[in-house]
Design a protein around this motif. Sequence first.
Motif, short mmCIF file in Angstrom:
data_model
loop_
_atom_site.label_atom_id
_atom_site.label_comp_id
_atom_site.label_asym_id
_atom_site.label_seq_id
_atom_site.Cartn_x
_atom_site.Cartn_y
_atom_site.Cartn_z
N ALA A 435 0.71 -0.75 0.04
CA ALA A 435 -0.03 -0.55 0.26
C ALA A 435 0.32 1.16 -0.12
O ALA A 435 0.37 2.31 -0.95
N ASN A 436 2.15 0.84 1.02
CA ASN A 436 2.74 2.16 0.55
C ASN A 436 3.65 2.44 -1.01
O ASN A 436 4.81 2.99 -0.78
N ASN A 437 3.61 1.63 -1.65
CA ASN A 437 4.81 1.48 -2.47
C ASN A 437 6.06 0.81 -2.32
O ASN A 437 6.82 1.58 -2.43
N LYS A 438 6.34 0.01 -1.53
CA LYS A 438 7.15 -0.16 -1.03
C LYS A 438 7.46 -1.64 -1.21
O LYS A 438 6.33 -2.92 -2.12
N PRO A 439 8.45 -2.53 -2.05
CA PRO A 439 9.19 -4.01 -2.32
C PRO A 439 8.13 -4.26 -1.29
O PRO A 439 7.55 -4.34 0.00
N GLU A 440 7.93 -6.19 -1.13
CA GLU A 440 7.37 -6.86 -0.67
C GLU A 440 7.86 -7.16 0.61
O GLU A 440 7.89 -7.77 1.92
N GLU A 441 9.40 -7.46 -0.16
CA GLU A 441 9.69 -7.62 1.51
C GLU A 441 11.05 -6.41 1.50
O GLU A 441 11.59 -6.05 0.92
N GLY A 442 10.80 -6.53 3.35
CA GLY A 442 11.47 -5.74 4.01
C GLY A 442 13.14 -5.54 4.12
O GLY A 442 13.60 -7.65 4.08
N THR A 443 13.77 -5.13 3.87
CA THR A 443 15.79 -5.69 4.52
C THR A 443 16.17 -4.88 6.04
O THR A 443 15.64 -3.98 6.09
N ILE A 444 17.29 -5.52 6.61
CA ILE A 444 17.08 -5.37 7.34
C ILE A 444 18.41 -5.27 7.13
O ILE A 444 19.10 -7.06 6.99
N LEU A 445 19.47 -4.54 7.72
CA LEU A 445 20.52 -4.33 7.58
C LEU A 445 21.86 -4.59 8.95
O LEU A 445 21.31 -3.87 9.65
N SER A 460 19.55 -1.81 11.32
CA SER A 460 18.98 -0.47 10.71
C SER A 460 17.25 -1.61 9.68
O SER A 460 18.12 -2.94 9.31
N ASP A 461 16.57 -0.97 9.56
CA ASP A 461 15.54 -1.37 9.27
C ASP A 461 15.14 -0.60 8.04
O ASP A 461 15.01 0.47 8.11
N ASP A 462 14.00 -1.17 6.90
CA ASP A 462 13.73 0.31 5.84
C ASP A 462 12.30 -0.03 6.21
O ASP A 462 11.03 0.12 5.88
N GLY A 463 11.55 -0.38 7.10
CA GLY A 463 10.25 -0.46 7.48
C GLY A 463 9.31 1.73 8.16
O GLY A 463 9.75 2.46 7.00
#
Length: 687
Positions: A435-445, A460-463
């Motif tokens: 819904a927020n136009n983000k990739p389905e897969e989240g990323t944690i660094l 870090s996360d891209d949440g």
Amino acid sequence: MDFNEYLEIFLEESKEHLQSINDELLKLESEPENTDIVNEIFRSAHTLKGMAGSMGFEDLASLTHQMENVLDLLRNGKISINTDLMDIIFKCVDLIEKMVVSIENGGDGKENVTEVVNELAKIKDGTQAKPADPVSAVEESMEQEPKLELDEFVISLIKEAQKMGNFTHQIKVSFEENCLMKNVRAYMVIQVAEEMGEIIQTSPPAEQIETEDFGNSFIMILISPLQAEEVKAQLANVMEVKEVSVIDRSDDEHHICETAVTVELESPDTSETAEVSKTIQTDSEKSNQPPAKAETEHKQKKAKTKSIRVDIEKLDQLMNLFSELIIDRGRLEQISRRAEISDLTETVEHMARISTDLQGLILNMRMVPVDQVFNRFPRMVRDLAKDLNKKVQLIVEGAETELDRTVIDEIGDPLVHLLRNALDHGLETTEERIANNKPEEGTILLKAYHGGNHVFIEVSDDGHGINREKVLQKAISQGVVTAEEGKALTDQQVYYLLFASGFSTAEKVSDISGRGVGLDVVKTKIESLGGVITVDSTPGQGSTFRVQLPLTLSIIYSMLVKVEDETYAIPFSSIVEITTLTPEQVATLHGKRVFQFRGQVLPLIYLNEVFHVPPLEEEIEQEQIFIVIVRKGTQTVGLVVDSVLGQQEVVLKSLGGFLTNLYAISGATILGNGEVALIIDSNQFFN
């Protein structure tokens, strides 16, 4: 035979193989068609099974064998990867890990594995109805005399090996008839063979060899860069091996080459000799091919780093002894300055240079890569993401960064909590991300890197980032801050409220993160290691938790200060700046003494009042006040001292069991003049 002396090696190698299996399984999920990964997992499982069988841990060997059967079907293309299959294999690995931990803790390594074994058996039985089952056919043919039939998969490996310049040897190993514990001898032979190359098939199968169900001999196929003579010579040196015959398999016709030579080898433990057959390749192409490539690979393989295992307690003792040397070095430096004898000065300076090099060497010996902690997180993130029904990619950077072993042992739990927090609170659900136009897969660094005398670890996360208003309202409702105080807080100060004792934004208590206690446990643990933790966040883009840790907890760089007649050490890691004030620049605000520093109003803490230092008999009115400005997170205060003596490397010593929980004191050190100086823990000056 007593195997206790081998137990430590067994445990260490078992953990390494389990970690390798976990890592490769995670790769296999993203690359299900990659047979190289399956082969790597199979090799680790096979080695683990052999070690467990040799050590007498039958349950562990049996379970690993069941898993190995399924992996064998995978690598032969008889079944395909799916989520249910991966879950069963991961469950099997978890049980094996439990067994190893049980053995490590003095247990028998037994677990209830009935359910997992049944699930693995169902997978294997589901493929047995297929017409051509080479495994059962080979087993039947091996009941009497071992012989080997090569299937298409093994043949393809042989062809690939020749392309790479390697040799394929068929090896028959025979034991003396009265040999005891042939399965252990066989395992020793297999271990020696695996050091020279890769075993791609045995006859009878490995499980029969482990249970001594193979008569007096067995056969294996070995791919190695070494030629037949060297392979044979090394295998024949295993105790109680009666005969070793090595013959090369021709990749064109898949038959045994007949040309052979025999030599006499002396047994390592007796004067008896054993006849050993050596095979010379008759294939004209191979005989004319220079073995340069194989020799080069062999030399590279031989050029291994020599190392020994050292008990961590011995390293601690070495560090303590060196700490005493540092103290004496400081004392000698003071004496040489007073004596002004050139020979003494030169000697002390030379000793200082040598001790500095020695210090670096000792610290490096205690350093281990953070990968020892990081390597367990990919599996944990995979399982938690599945529980939360989220798609997550964990990226690990800087795993080779090194930290003191003492810090490594303690940092694991805080990082687990931060990763769980990022998964549960940081990343949105798949639907929200779409819904927020983000990739389905989240990323944690998860990232580690050096900075000065510190190591930084970031999660870090891209949440969706941290909601300032939600955190502030929760803090006000829980009495962490008042509504008036909340209005004056910056974003950074609001984010730092997450670390307040008992603070949590979780709507309900869960096992994933928080557990209703917030991040204060993380902060307490980090600070006990002499580190600090900060947080940055951008709404809609994600958050970063940054942990700053000292390279070592034994020797620290400090600023020595004088308070009345007492000397204190303030660690450099917490100092921002040192400045001076006149008494007129000190003001009072709400009953507290403060001063203005770079546009900010900072509180002043007088150390003579905090530590109840008695005043000197003759008080001297000072024209200026020395201020050591220290920071914790986003908070800053000024510590009032009488004078600054300068920086010095000090050894952190415990105050013992009778002086515990002293306010703002983390330990003590002995200075060059023999005086004891207390080391200040400035973190405790902050609320």
